[in-house]
Design a protein around this motif. Structure first.
Motif, PDB file in Angstrom:
ATOM      1  N   UNK A  20       0.825  -1.200   0.000  1.00 36.58           N
ATOM      2  CA  UNK A  20       0.000   0.000   0.000  1.00 36.58           C
ATOM      3  C   UNK A  20       0.859   1.249   0.000  1.00 36.58           C
ATOM      4  N   UNK A  21       0.243   2.434  -0.109  1.00 35.99           N
ATOM      5  CA  UNK A  21       1.014   3.680  -0.070  1.00 35.99           C
ATOM      6  C   UNK A  21       1.748   3.792   1.259  1.00 35.99           C
ATOM      7  N   UNK A  22       3.031   4.151   1.203  1.00 35.28           N
ATOM      8  CA  UNK A  22       3.804   4.195   2.442  1.00 35.28           C
ATOM      9  C   UNK A  22       4.999   5.118   2.304  1.00 35.28           C
ATOM     10  N   UNK A  23       5.496   5.520   3.463  1.00 32.84           N
ATOM     11  CA  UNK A  23       6.746   6.274   3.559  1.00 32.84           C
ATOM     12  C   UNK A  23       7.819   5.347   4.109  1.00 32.84           C
ATOM     13  N   UNK A  24       8.423   5.744   5.226  1.00 32.19           N
ATOM     14  CA  UNK A  24       9.532   4.967   5.778  1.00 32.19           C
ATOM     15  C   UNK A  24       9.087   3.922   6.786  1.00 32.19           C
ATOM     16  N   UNK A  25       7.846   3.999   7.231  1.00 33.61           N
ATOM     17  CA  UNK A  25       7.371   3.089   8.270  1.00 33.61           C
ATOM     18  C   UNK A  25       7.238   3.766   9.613  1.00 33.61           C
ATOM     19  N   UNK A  26       8.066   4.772   9.870  1.00 32.20           N
ATOM     20  CA  UNK A  26       8.019   5.481  11.147  1.00 32.20           C
ATOM     21  C   UNK A  26       6.926   6.546  11.178  1.00 32.20           C
ATOM     22  N   UNK A  27       6.678   7.193  10.045  1.00 33.15           N
ATOM     23  CA  UNK A  27       5.758   8.330  10.022  1.00 33.15           C
ATOM     24  C   UNK A  27       4.429   8.024   9.336  1.00 33.15           C
ATOM     25  N   UNK A  28       4.240   6.800   8.855  1.00 31.94           N
ATOM     26  CA  UNK A  28       3.078   6.483   8.032  1.00 31.94           C
ATOM     27  C   UNK A  28       1.758   6.772   8.727  1.00 31.94           C
ATOM     28  N   UNK A  29       1.639   6.351   9.972  1.00 30.93           N
ATOM     29  CA  UNK A  29       0.373   6.560  10.693  1.00 30.93           C
ATOM     30  C   UNK A  29       0.095   8.044  10.912  1.00 30.93           C
ATOM     31  N   UNK A  30       1.139   8.829  11.184  1.00 37.68           N
ATOM     32  CA  UNK A  30       0.947  10.262  11.404  1.00 37.68           C
ATOM     33  C   UNK A  30       0.469  10.954  10.121  1.00 37.68           C
ATOM     34  N   UNK A  31       1.069  10.596   9.002  1.00 41.92           N
ATOM     35  CA  UNK A  31       0.660  11.211   7.737  1.00 41.92           C
ATOM     36  C   UNK A  31      -0.752  10.763   7.363  1.00 41.92           C
ATOM     37  N   UNK A  32      -1.049   9.494   7.602  1.00 41.27           N
ATOM     38  CA  UNK A  32      -2.400   8.999   7.335  1.00 41.27           C
ATOM     39  C   UNK A  32      -3.434   9.747   8.177  1.00 41.27           C
ATOM     40  N   UNK A  33      -3.116  10.014   9.428  1.00 44.92           N
ATOM     41  CA  UNK A  33      -4.033  10.766  10.293  1.00 44.92           C
ATOM     42  C   UNK A  33      -4.263  12.167   9.737  1.00 44.92           C
ATOM     43  N   UNK A  34      -3.202  12.800   9.255  1.00 41.36           N
ATOM     44  CA  UNK A  34      -3.343  14.136   8.665  1.00 41.36           C
ATOM     45  C   UNK A  34      -4.218  14.102   7.413  1.00 41.36           C
ATOM     46  N   UNK A  35      -4.072  13.052   6.607  1.00 37.76           N
ATOM     47  CA  UNK A  35      -4.893  12.910   5.395  1.00 37.76           C
ATOM     48  C   UNK A  35      -6.364  12.769   5.767  1.00 37.76           C
ATOM     49  N   UNK A  36      -6.663  11.930   6.758  1.00 36.41           N
ATOM     50  CA  UNK A  36      -8.052  11.752   7.187  1.00 36.41           C
ATOM     51  C   UNK A  36      -8.615  13.043   7.760  1.00 36.41           C
TER      52      UNK A  36
ATOM     53  N   UNK B 255       9.136  14.296   8.720  1.00 39.33           N
ATOM     54  CA  UNK B 255       9.978  13.113   8.964  1.00 39.33           C
ATOM     55  C   UNK B 255      11.227  13.244   8.107  1.00 39.33           C
ATOM     56  N   UNK B 256      12.318  12.635   8.546  1.00 36.28           N
ATOM     57  CA  UNK B 256      13.556  12.673   7.777  1.00 36.28           C
ATOM     58  C   UNK B 256      13.387  12.044   6.397  1.00 36.28           C
ATOM     59  N   UNK B 257      12.412  11.127   6.252  1.00 36.59           N
ATOM     60  CA  UNK B 257      12.271  10.440   4.969  1.00 36.59           C
ATOM     61  C   UNK B 257      11.724  11.351   3.877  1.00 36.59           C
ATOM     62  N   UNK B 258      11.293  12.552   4.238  1.00 35.85           N
ATOM     63  CA  UNK B 258      10.891  13.511   3.210  1.00 35.85           C
ATOM     64  C   UNK B 258      12.046  13.802   2.256  1.00 35.85           C
ATOM     65  N   UNK B 259      13.285  13.786   2.775  1.00 39.03           N
ATOM     66  CA  UNK B 259      14.453  14.028   1.929  1.00 39.03           C
ATOM     67  C   UNK B 259      14.609  12.916   0.900  1.00 39.03           C
ATOM     68  N   UNK B 260      14.336  11.680   1.325  1.00 34.93           N
ATOM     69  CA  UNK B 260      14.395  10.559   0.385  1.00 34.93           C
ATOM     70  C   UNK B 260      13.327  10.702  -0.681  1.00 34.93           C
ATOM     71  N   UNK B 261      12.118  11.056  -0.255  1.00 31.49           N
ATOM     72  CA  UNK B 261      11.009  11.269  -1.206  1.00 31.49           C
ATOM     73  C   UNK B 261      11.361  12.356  -2.219  1.00 31.49           C
ATOM     74  N   UNK B 262      11.946  13.436  -1.746  1.00 34.18           N
ATOM     75  CA  UNK B 262      12.328  14.523  -2.655  1.00 34.18           C
ATOM     76  C   UNK B 262      13.390  14.061  -3.650  1.00 34.18           C
ATOM     77  N   UNK B 263      14.312  13.205  -3.196  1.00 34.97           N
ATOM     78  CA  UNK B 263      15.332  12.668  -4.094  1.00 34.97           C
ATOM     79  C   UNK B 263      14.700  11.755  -5.142  1.00 34.97           C
ATOM     80  N   UNK B 264      13.714  10.997  -4.722  1.00 36.26           N
ATOM     81  CA  UNK B 264      12.998  10.125  -5.665  1.00 36.26           C
ATOM     82  C   UNK B 264      12.310  10.968  -6.739  1.00 36.26           C
TER      83      UNK B 264
END
Length: 360
Positions: free
Chosen positions: A306-322, A338-347
């Motif tokens: 399913x749609x996901x980030x790094x695993x650490x922040x997924x629930x927090x972002x999902x809560x914000x979406x809801x 979350x720090x993984x935003x940098x990875x997402x931006x690189x992607x």
């Protein structure tokens, strides 16, 4: 519904989709489960944002003979037909038995009847091969004392006469159309869906004739698109849908990996990753000013399929979406990081849908 060889008139044979459909039929043939025609596929209670405000909803997924397009091969990401009843059709009596089961679920789990009813078939509720006209009329009467009804359909079957079964009951009525994207090439080549954006516009006009509205369903990141391409396509698609008269809600659904689909085969071969939740949040935040209610329901969030980030922040972002879905306030996304935003931006910067050649 007939299980005979699909006819070219119905299934767009010869329009460049034959190879996709042949591959999808082979994948779907791996299914060996069977399903009870008197049991709904799923039913649940939730809250939804409607043009009249937030309402408690009863969502019903009827178990039918399955989407006729899926039986020809169908969409690359959709595995719902694998849950359909063998034999290609379900009787009026069995469909109404499913509705009764859903009413029992509501009575057991809700203090009051839900004002919003959403009925899906994983195909087209307005296709009389899936749901006979007799059943459609009986369902309209069953829920005639509710406030709003949402039914699912491909554009082909959106006819004012069929919607009149609901509007004449006094129900505010919406048609949920699986448009997937406003970009015809992406819809045809990545999703393997046969109709054009112009057909969606025509369906919206037909719904307006019946005093009904339209809820457009979009697909975030079908196969064969990079993350940045999918993000750009959704930003554009939300705004194009919102500009069509009669389309008051856009539901942007991130792709998840369903069984018996081309996406699943690609996923297992390392050729597909579901979208980042950061991409979902970006689309919602950047289109919050569109002239429509824009929502998203990331099914399977936080899982590999399913749609996901790094695993650490997924629930927090999902809560914000809801939270955004209900309040339409883009500032909710400023509260998650979350720090993984940098990875997402690189992607977004480096990922390409065509990975070859690496050098010239």
């Amino acid at each position: 519904m007939s299980t005979d060889e699909p006819s070219p008139e119905v299934y767009e044979s010869g329009r460049g989709m034959d190879a996709h459909n042949e591959a999808m039929r082979e994948i779907r043939a791996r299914r060996d489960e069977t399903y009870d025609p008197r049991e709904p596929t799923r039913v649940w209670l939730d809250e939804d944002n409607t043009p009249d405000g937030t309402r408690q909803s009863l969502t019903i997924i009827l178990n039918t003979g399955g989407c006729r397009w899926a039986r020809a091969g169908g969409c690359t990401m959709c595995g719902y037909v694998a849950e359909s009843v063998e034999g290609g059709s379900v009787s009026h009596e069995d469909l109404m038995a499913q509705v009764e089961k859903c009413l029992e679920h509501e009575a057991d789990n809700a203090d009051d009847p839900a004002p919003l009813i959403k009925i899906y078939t994983s195909g087209s509720f307005l296709d009389e091969r899936e749901v006979p006209g007799e059943t459609r009329a009986a369902i309209a009467e069953t829920f005639g004392d509710r406030e709003r009804m949402v039914v699912e359909s491909l554009p082909d079957f959106v006819e004012a006469e069929r919607l009149a079964d609901f509007t004449e009951q006094g129900l505010e009525t919406d048609v949920a159309i699986g448009l997937e994207t406003a970009t015809d090439r992406v819809r045809h080549d990545c999703v393997n869906k046969y109709f054009d954006f112009a057909d969606f516009e025509a369906a919206c006009a037909e719904a307006r004739e019946a005093d009904a509205g339209v809820k457009a369903y979009l697909l975030m990141k079908p196969p064969f698109l990079s993350e940045s391409e999918a993000l750009a396509d959704m930003r554009s698609s939300v705004r194009r849908c919102a500009s069509v008269d009669g389309c008051h809600t856009v539901s942007m659904n991130p792709c998840n990996v369903q069984r018996y689909t081309m996406v699943e085969d690609l996923f297992h071969d390392g050729g597909y990753r579901p979208p980042w939740l950061w991409s979902v949040a970006d689309v919602l935040e950047s289109t919050a000013d569109a002239d429509a209610i824009v929502v998203s329901d990331p099914v399977g969030h936080g899982s590999d399929r399913g749609p996901h980030n790094c695993g650490e922040c997924d629930d927090r972002v999902q809560t914000a979406i809801k939270d955004f879905d209900l309040r339409q306030d883009p500032s909710v996304f400023e509260q998650v990081s979350c720090e993984c935003e940098l990875t997402w931006e690189a992607v977004l910067e480096r990922e390409r849908s065509f990975g070859m050649p690496l050098a010239r």
